[in-house]
Design a protein around this motif. Sequence first.
Motif, PDB file in Angstrom:
ATOM      1  N   ALA A 113     -43.823 -15.845  -3.141  1.00 33.21           N
ATOM      2  CA  ALA A 113     -43.853 -14.860  -2.045  1.00 33.21           C
ATOM      3  C   ALA A 113     -42.489 -14.837  -1.380  1.00 33.21           C
ATOM      4  CB  ALA A 113     -44.928 -15.251  -1.031  1.00 33.21           C
ATOM      5  N   VAL A 114     -42.119 -13.678  -0.842  1.00 33.14           N
ATOM      6  CA  VAL A 114     -40.813 -13.538  -0.185  1.00 33.14           C
ATOM      7  C   VAL A 114     -41.034 -13.288   1.305  1.00 33.14           C
ATOM      8  CG1 VAL A 114     -38.564 -12.414  -0.284  1.00 33.14           C
ATOM      9  CG2 VAL A 114     -40.004 -12.481  -2.323  1.00 33.14           C
ATOM     10  N   GLY A 115     -40.210 -13.934   2.109  1.00 35.69           N
ATOM     11  CA  GLY A 115     -40.444 -13.971   3.558  1.00 35.69           C
ATOM     12  C   GLY A 115     -40.062 -12.743   4.344  1.00 35.69           C
ATOM     13  N   PHE A 177     -35.613  -4.193   7.309  1.00 30.26           N
ATOM     14  CA  PHE A 177     -35.979  -2.778   7.359  1.00 30.26           C
ATOM     15  C   PHE A 177     -35.985  -2.168   5.959  1.00 30.26           C
ATOM     16  CE2 PHE A 177     -34.947   1.696   7.276  1.00 30.26           C
ATOM     17  CZ  PHE A 177     -36.073   2.177   7.910  1.00 30.26           C
ATOM     18  N   LEU A 178     -35.010  -2.544   5.144  1.00 30.19           N
ATOM     19  CA  LEU A 178     -34.963  -1.969   3.791  1.00 30.19           C
ATOM     20  C   LEU A 178     -36.252  -2.309   3.033  1.00 30.19           C
ATOM     21  CD1 LEU A 178     -31.229  -2.606   2.835  1.00 30.19           C
ATOM     22  CD2 LEU A 178     -32.279  -0.526   3.745  1.00 30.19           C
ATOM     23  N   ASP A 179     -36.753  -3.506   3.238  1.00 25.99           N
ATOM     24  CA  ASP A 179     -38.031  -3.874   2.609  1.00 25.99           C
ATOM     25  C   ASP A 179     -39.161  -2.982   3.117  1.00 25.99           C
ATOM     26  OD1 ASP A 179     -40.098  -5.769   1.397  1.00 25.99           O
ATOM     27  OD2 ASP A 179     -40.553  -5.908   3.546  1.00 25.99           O
ATOM     28  N   ARG A 180     -39.185  -2.744   4.440  1.00 21.54           N
ATOM     29  CA  ARG A 180     -40.231  -1.869   4.991  1.00 21.54           C
ATOM     30  C   ARG A 180     -40.072  -0.455   4.444  1.00 21.54           C
ATOM     31  NH1 ARG A 180     -38.982  -4.547   9.976  1.00 21.54           N
ATOM     32  NH2 ARG A 180     -38.073  -2.735  11.015  1.00 21.54           N
ATOM     33  N   MET A 181     -38.824  -0.012   4.391  1.00 21.67           N
ATOM     34  CA  MET A 181     -38.556   1.340   3.901  1.00 21.67           C
ATOM     35  C   MET A 181     -39.049   1.493   2.458  1.00 21.67           C
ATOM     36  SD  MET A 181     -34.833   3.213   3.673  1.00 21.67           S
ATOM     37  CE  MET A 181     -34.487   2.852   1.956  1.00 21.67           C
ATOM     38  N   LEU A 182     -38.777   0.487   1.650  1.00 20.01           N
ATOM     39  CA  LEU A 182     -39.226   0.538   0.250  1.00 20.01           C
ATOM     40  C   LEU A 182     -40.749   0.560   0.177  1.00 20.01           C
ATOM     41  CD1 LEU A 182     -36.713  -1.990  -1.369  1.00 20.01           C
ATOM     42  CD2 LEU A 182     -36.836   0.464  -1.820  1.00 20.01           C
ATOM     43  N   SER A 183     -41.380  -0.220   1.057  1.00 20.34           N
ATOM     44  CA  SER A 183     -42.847  -0.269   1.008  1.00 20.34           C
ATOM     45  C   SER A 183     -43.466   1.031   1.522  1.00 20.34           C
ATOM     46  CB  SER A 183     -43.372  -1.471   1.792  1.00 20.34           C
ATOM     47  OG  SER A 183     -43.304  -1.225   3.169  1.00 20.34           O
ATOM     48  N   TRP A 184     -42.758   1.747   2.391  1.00 19.00           N
ATOM     49  CA  TRP A 184     -43.296   3.005   2.934  1.00 19.00           C
ATOM     50  C   TRP A 184     -42.982   4.204   2.039  1.00 19.00           C
ATOM     51  CZ3 TRP A 184     -40.951   2.271   8.509  1.00 19.00           C
ATOM     52  CH2 TRP A 184     -41.719   1.318   9.209  1.00 19.00           C
ATOM     53  N   GLN A 302     -41.111  -7.405  -5.551  1.00 21.22           N
ATOM     54  CA  GLN A 302     -40.680  -6.599  -4.401  1.00 21.22           C
ATOM     55  C   GLN A 302     -39.392  -7.158  -3.801  1.00 21.22           C
ATOM     56  OE1 GLN A 302     -43.948  -5.346  -1.686  1.00 21.22           O
ATOM     57  NE2 GLN A 302     -45.247  -6.280  -3.223  1.00 21.22           N
ATOM     58  N   GLY A 303     -39.270  -8.481  -3.844  1.00 21.36           N
ATOM     59  CA  GLY A 303     -38.023  -9.105  -3.390  1.00 21.36           C
ATOM     60  C   GLY A 303     -36.849  -8.659  -4.247  1.00 21.36           C
ATOM     61  N   VAL A 304     -37.092  -8.532  -5.548  1.00 17.54           N
ATOM     62  CA  VAL A 304     -36.039  -8.064  -6.467  1.00 17.54           C
ATOM     63  C   VAL A 304     -35.671  -6.609  -6.141  1.00 17.54           C
ATOM     64  CG1 VAL A 304     -35.489  -7.546  -8.879  1.00 17.54           C
ATOM     65  CG2 VAL A 304     -36.722  -9.641  -8.309  1.00 17.54           C
ATOM     66  N   GLU A 305     -36.679  -5.813  -5.821  1.00 18.82           N
ATOM     67  CA  GLU A 305     -36.427  -4.402  -5.513  1.00 18.82           C
ATOM     68  C   GLU A 305     -35.513  -4.266  -4.276  1.00 18.82           C
ATOM     69  OE1 GLU A 305     -37.203  -2.557  -7.751  1.00 18.82           O
ATOM     70  OE2 GLU A 305     -37.878  -0.567  -7.152  1.00 18.82           O
TER      71      GLU A 305
END
Lengths: 335, 412
Positions: A113-115, A177-184, A302-305
């Motif tokens: 898992a990624v934090g 934020f980039l992680d949130r953006m990717l998930s949205w 997702q961490g890789v993305e």
Amino acid sequence: MVGAGKIAASAHLPAALALPNVELVAIVDPVVTRGQALAREFGTSARAVTKLDDVLGELDGAIIATPNFTHCEVALRCIEAGVATLIEKPLATTVEEGETIARAARERGVTVAVGYTTRFDESVRVMARLLKAGDFGEIRRFAYQSGSKGRWAPLTGYTLDRRATGGGVVMVTGTHFLDRMLSWFGYPDEIAYEDDADGGPEANALARFGYTSRGRFKGRVRFSKTVSLKGGFVMETDEGTVVLLDDLKQIVFRPRSQPSVETIVRERHGFGHRKRGHFQLQLEDFVEATQTRRPAMVSAEQGVESLRLIEALYSCRQPMRTDWYACPPRERQTA
Amino acid sequence: MPTTRTADGLTRIAVVGASGFVGATLVERLLARGRYTVVPLIHSTGSAWRLSRHALDLRTVELLSPEALRTALRGCTHVVNCSSGPREVMLRGLENLLGASLAEGVQRFVHLSSVAVYGDPPPPEAVHEDAPTRPVRDTYGANKLRQDQLVQAACRRGLPSVILCPPYISGAYSMFVLRVLQAIQEERLALVDGGDTVVNLVDVQNLAQAIELALFCATADAQRVFVNDDAGTTWRQFASPLADLAGRPKPPSISRDEASHWLGAAKTAPSTLRRRMKRLVASNQVRTILQEDPLITKLFQLTKSGMGFLPPSARERLDGILRPPKRRRPHAAAHPPYDERLCRLQLRGLRHACDRAREVLGYRPEVSFARSMEAFQAWYRATHGWGADYAPLFEELLRTPAAPKSGDAAEM
């Protein structure tokens, strides 16, 4: 607990000690006194050790909260030993390292898992659901900014070294934020990027994104480590404006047809989450994912993305203006 | 030009407090010269991002550790002190820094002081550096004055030193200009007498230039030297481009009398000796010291718990003795919603002359007021602005208040 630095002390250890189904076995840090001090501070009987290998055989899981450049090596050792790992964000410093971790986890059947803790926030989850359902209408554009004058200072000070972090403000702070953006919204189709790096980690960055395959909209994103900015996300749709400040407490929707009205959007029965912090929710998810063999909320893939997006930004980097005293062109000619 | 060199042929300059506004500007300037070795010393890595983007070798040093300071200054020929911090760091830290500089044979020490040493407001004589210094005790100005005295003492012990006194610092990254801009954005800036009073500013590049000159000037007798911009800029001239930048109308004007009246400057009740003693005895500092004694703590607790059994009049009287007297702020209810500090600054009506800087340092400001404001605007637009097309979104973000911290909305 691998790493006895600030994030371990302020977030991971309190989360671990709050969960009844988690037993803290060891605190691993090359400086043994740091681990000992933390164990004392939190009143835990966990051993302070300097070598991960000394305790690997006793563990079901490991929380890796070490400097970014060490994530890959530490994670691979855990995965090789069959130990599930929760890795502080970012997953690693490069896509290549991240893919190595993800591949090893798949091959060994180990949970990684990624934090990206903000994904456990109620408002972020509600936003994801409503966006997916198209409940805010057709997206036209969005903007996001976050800025603070430094503040977070890791014990080792490694964030001053670009090689140790894998980047600057984008990698250290913006990645949330980039992680949130990717998930949205998914991965953007167009990107443009500028920052103020001069050989070291960038302190200011500005990114532009374009989405053409899933709707047609654009976004503009700013991260800063030199100025304080009111942090938050704002999105314009054909139905109105959506705002989610960085406190992530509530989504505000202002309908286009009723300019004087705003609506607070939230989960009706979700207040139980507020009593538990992001880090605790994250650890609960990690433990459950490990025990039930389901993917973690934020997986290694997702961490890789996220790393892929950051690398893409850096690869199209344009220099940001920093010479504030430069003569405007007209004056230069006369000078 | 540098007059002193190390064995490797370079002047080695330690900048203490390098991650701050002035420190970072100075480091960037000195490095751009290409003829110095610069040793940037910082307190915390968290605030060093402006410099770390240059991939510099930033060294963390604790000013309260004399040994760490000696190690950090080893081989340095020149030291500039731009550090700030709490009182202990300002005073004991500076003592350590001066001690380490003397021990390491530093050839020049440049200390950044402040016009705050003259008090607030400064006396009319503070046009020149030799004016009497009258800061209020336990204020920033008082700490800066004590620092000056420490530097002067070190100078007498053989450390050639220059003390520079800047007023408010403008230019790119300026928090002071940002504060004025924000006051205009929030319609909290009033211009006293239409903004005809002088604003004492120095652009940060001009200050960095003065520091560089001070590193190599002939006279280093630790006398204070004012460093100002050359123009007698008025508050109106200062506020006008900022109002344009904020997209707001020019700030309203109030008369000097009106400003003095609502600030209560003329009507503050004189503090009697009895009130002062009461305030001292009941102050948090004294309470903290007393509470370290378990017997006194017990006595205090017993007195407080026993108060409930007393008649109301006696309870009120005892409570009046135990509680510190409140500082009265006359006319507080009548205060217009203006920034008090910025209003007070306009009432000073004083311009610090920089004749000594011209004479001793050979200082001629490189950056004009107009260029300084352009630099600030360029920096502000790049770091805060979104451009015309995204401005409406940005406005939406700014006008969204943070959610209440406690008490969920559902319970309201």
